[in-house]
Design a protein around this motif. Structure first.
Motif, short mmCIF file in Angstrom:
data_model
loop_
_atom_site.label_atom_id
_atom_site.label_comp_id
_atom_site.label_asym_id
_atom_site.label_seq_id
_atom_site.Cartn_x
_atom_site.Cartn_y
_atom_site.Cartn_z
N LYS A 188 -17.43 28.14 -14.05
CA LYS A 188 -18.23 29.32 -14.39
C LYS A 188 -19.24 29.04 -15.49
N GLN A 189 -18.93 28.06 -16.35
CA GLN A 189 -19.89 27.64 -17.38
C GLN A 189 -21.14 27.03 -16.77
N GLY A 190 -21.03 26.57 -15.53
CA GLY A 190 -22.18 25.96 -14.85
C GLY A 190 -22.19 24.45 -14.99
N GLY A 191 -23.07 23.81 -14.21
CA GLY A 191 -23.18 22.34 -14.27
C GLY A 191 -22.34 21.64 -13.22
N VAL A 192 -21.38 22.38 -12.61
CA VAL A 192 -20.55 21.77 -11.56
C VAL A 192 -21.08 22.22 -10.20
N THR A 193 -21.42 21.26 -9.34
CA THR A 193 -21.96 21.63 -8.03
C THR A 193 -20.93 21.51 -6.91
N GLU A 194 -19.95 20.60 -7.09
CA GLU A 194 -18.97 20.42 -6.01
C GLU A 194 -17.56 20.19 -6.56
N LEU A 195 -16.60 20.88 -5.92
CA LEU A 195 -15.18 20.63 -6.19
C LEU A 195 -14.60 19.96 -4.95
N ILE A 196 -13.90 18.83 -5.14
CA ILE A 196 -13.22 18.18 -4.01
C ILE A 196 -11.72 18.39 -4.20
N PHE A 197 -11.09 19.13 -3.30
CA PHE A 197 -9.64 19.31 -3.38
C PHE A 197 -8.96 18.08 -2.82
N ALA A 198 -8.16 17.41 -3.65
CA ALA A 198 -7.43 16.22 -3.18
C ALA A 198 -5.94 16.40 -3.44
N LEU A 199 -5.42 17.58 -3.11
CA LEU A 199 -3.98 17.83 -3.26
C LEU A 199 -3.27 17.33 -2.01
N SER A 200 -1.95 17.20 -2.11
CA SER A 200 -1.23 16.75 -0.92
C SER A 200 -1.28 17.84 0.14
N SER A 201 -1.20 17.39 1.37
CA SER A 201 -1.42 18.27 2.51
C SER A 201 -0.12 18.96 2.90
N THR A 202 0.37 19.81 1.99
CA THR A 202 1.60 20.54 2.26
C THR A 202 1.31 22.02 2.09
N MET A 203 2.28 22.84 2.40
CA MET A 203 2.15 24.27 2.21
C MET A 203 1.72 24.58 0.77
N GLU A 204 2.38 23.94 -0.21
CA GLU A 204 2.06 24.20 -1.62
C GLU A 204 0.64 23.76 -1.96
N GLY A 205 0.26 22.59 -1.43
CA GLY A 205 -1.08 22.08 -1.69
C GLY A 205 -2.13 23.03 -1.12
N ASP A 206 -1.91 23.47 0.12
CA ASP A 206 -2.86 24.38 0.77
C ASP A 206 -2.95 25.71 0.01
N THR A 207 -1.79 26.21 -0.43
CA THR A 207 -1.77 27.46 -1.20
C THR A 207 -2.59 27.31 -2.47
N THR A 208 -2.41 26.21 -3.16
CA THR A 208 -3.11 25.98 -4.42
C THR A 208 -4.62 25.90 -4.18
N ASN A 209 -5.00 25.13 -3.15
CA ASN A 209 -6.43 25.04 -2.80
C ASN A 209 -7.00 26.44 -2.58
N PHE A 210 -6.28 27.24 -1.80
CA PHE A 210 -6.78 28.57 -1.44
C PHE A 210 -6.86 29.48 -2.66
N TYR A 211 -5.86 29.38 -3.54
CA TYR A 211 -5.87 30.21 -4.75
C TYR A 211 -7.10 29.89 -5.61
N ILE A 212 -7.37 28.60 -5.79
CA ILE A 212 -8.54 28.21 -6.60
C ILE A 212 -9.83 28.67 -5.90
N PHE A 213 -9.86 28.47 -4.58
CA PHE A 213 -11.03 28.88 -3.79
C PHE A 213 -11.34 30.36 -4.00
N LYS A 214 -10.28 31.19 -3.98
CA LYS A 214 -10.48 32.64 -4.17
C LYS A 214 -10.97 32.94 -5.59
N GLN A 215 -10.46 32.23 -6.58
CA GLN A 215 -10.86 32.44 -7.97
C GLN A 215 -12.34 32.14 -8.18
N LEU A 216 -12.88 31.29 -7.31
CA LEU A 216 -14.26 30.84 -7.50
C LEU A 216 -15.26 31.64 -6.68
N GLU A 217 -14.77 32.68 -6.00
CA GLU A 217 -15.67 33.51 -5.19
C GLU A 217 -16.76 34.09 -6.07
#
Lengths: 205, 205
Positions: free
Chosen positions: A133-162
């Motif tokens: 939100k401070q700016g300067g970041v153009t891309e986030l690459i999610f590199a969490l493990s491909s599990t239910m927990e990883g997907d949940t975390t990705n999605f939670y962060i994704f929603k926070q950044l709407e």
């Protein structure tokens, strides 16, 4: 197990608290230390104590570091506009080993996992969202493990950044280089077909 | 592996000195300790330090003990005339668990092994021979592992005791209770045929 010595019993108990180490292995390790010179035990214990009491985390990416700003974050040649989001330091080490990534990292310290009582507030998600939100970041690459927990975390962060303009991506899932197709699980194989890439691109790496 | 922290690198190095623990496992254990409360690390290190610095060995059988004479040696109900010769404390624990032996033990502290630079003088053989020569011991039971080193050690002790009246025996080798004959190795099966026992005796235990 019945021990002839309380000291030994206590040491075995404490060693067996480590993950993946049972009582038998713990006893083997304790007896090994008893056979070695006393310095080996003192080197081990002082290394562990120093690690636990003096360890610092980078104020920017939360990676383990001996200084306030880790080597990667302090490197002006790294691209601060691309942030790779990972679970822990092992993932940073693995990605650094590939030599393919010149951006920065953000170490979450785990994944959202209700089963293990890990919620968003236990991770460094707030600091990541703040950074974006401070700016300067153009891309986030999610590199969490491909599990239910990883997907949940990705999605939670994704929603926070709407509402922010940041681009998000996840690392590619597919058949590992050198793997036989017939042994691949069907979800991985299915994803690798859906997310196929132009043949010319596949020859770059 | 490249580490972002010298403290972490040093801890991983020291943990990976333990037998059977590689760098990856060591890193996993170190990161686990970092996630746990600081007390877990201090309990572990103090247990190891106390073990290494305060451990005593029984003056009679050389087993690990917190007091000068271990529980077994101090027990007047045990038969001091029969001594079971073993490599280390794990063998004592295993035999005690069977509940079949009421004699004493003698812990050698290893086996004679030129490959690992362990000679007779590194073991407690001298004290065993001295005990036998003092009298009062009628039988020695060799319970070392059935390897070249174990057999060498048995034979070395046997030769040292020439001229004394002590009886020597070794524990029986054979097919384990519950094992299928077809999977047994041929040496074990061969020995178990040569050393067969009267059927009536086999029903005792």
């Amino acid at each position: 197990m019945e021990f002839s010595s309380k000291l030994l019993e206590n040491a075995v108990y404490e060693i067996s608290q480590l993950p993946g180490i049972g009582k038998r292995t713990a006893l083997r390790l304790a007896l090994h230390l008893l056979k070695q010179p006393e310095e080996q035990t003192s080197h081990l214990t002082s290394a562990l104590e120093k690690l636990r009491s003096q360890i610092k985390f980078c104020s920017n990416c939360h990676n383990i570091s001996d200084v306030a700003l880790c080597e990667i974050c302090a490197n002006p040649k790294r691209d601060a506009s691309t942030i790779c989001v990972v679970e822990d330091i092992r993932d940073v080490m693995a990605i650094e080993n590939t030599g393919q990534f010149r951006g920065m990292y953000h170490v979450l310290g785990g994944k959202i996992s209700p089963m293990e009582c890990v919620g968003p507030q236990d991770l460094t998600i707030g600091s990541l969202v703040g950074k974006v939100k401070q700016g300067g970041v153009t891309e986030l690459i999610f590199a969490l493990s491909s599990t239910m927990e990883g997907d949940t975390t990705n999605f939670y962060i994704f929603k926070q950044l709407e509402g922010t303009a940041v681009k998000t991506s996840t690392i590619a899932r597919g058949i590992a280089v050198g793997d036989e197709l017939e042994y691949a699980d069907e979800i991985t194989l299915g994803r690798s077909i859906l997310n196929r890439i132009p043949f010319e691109n596949s020859m770059k790496a």
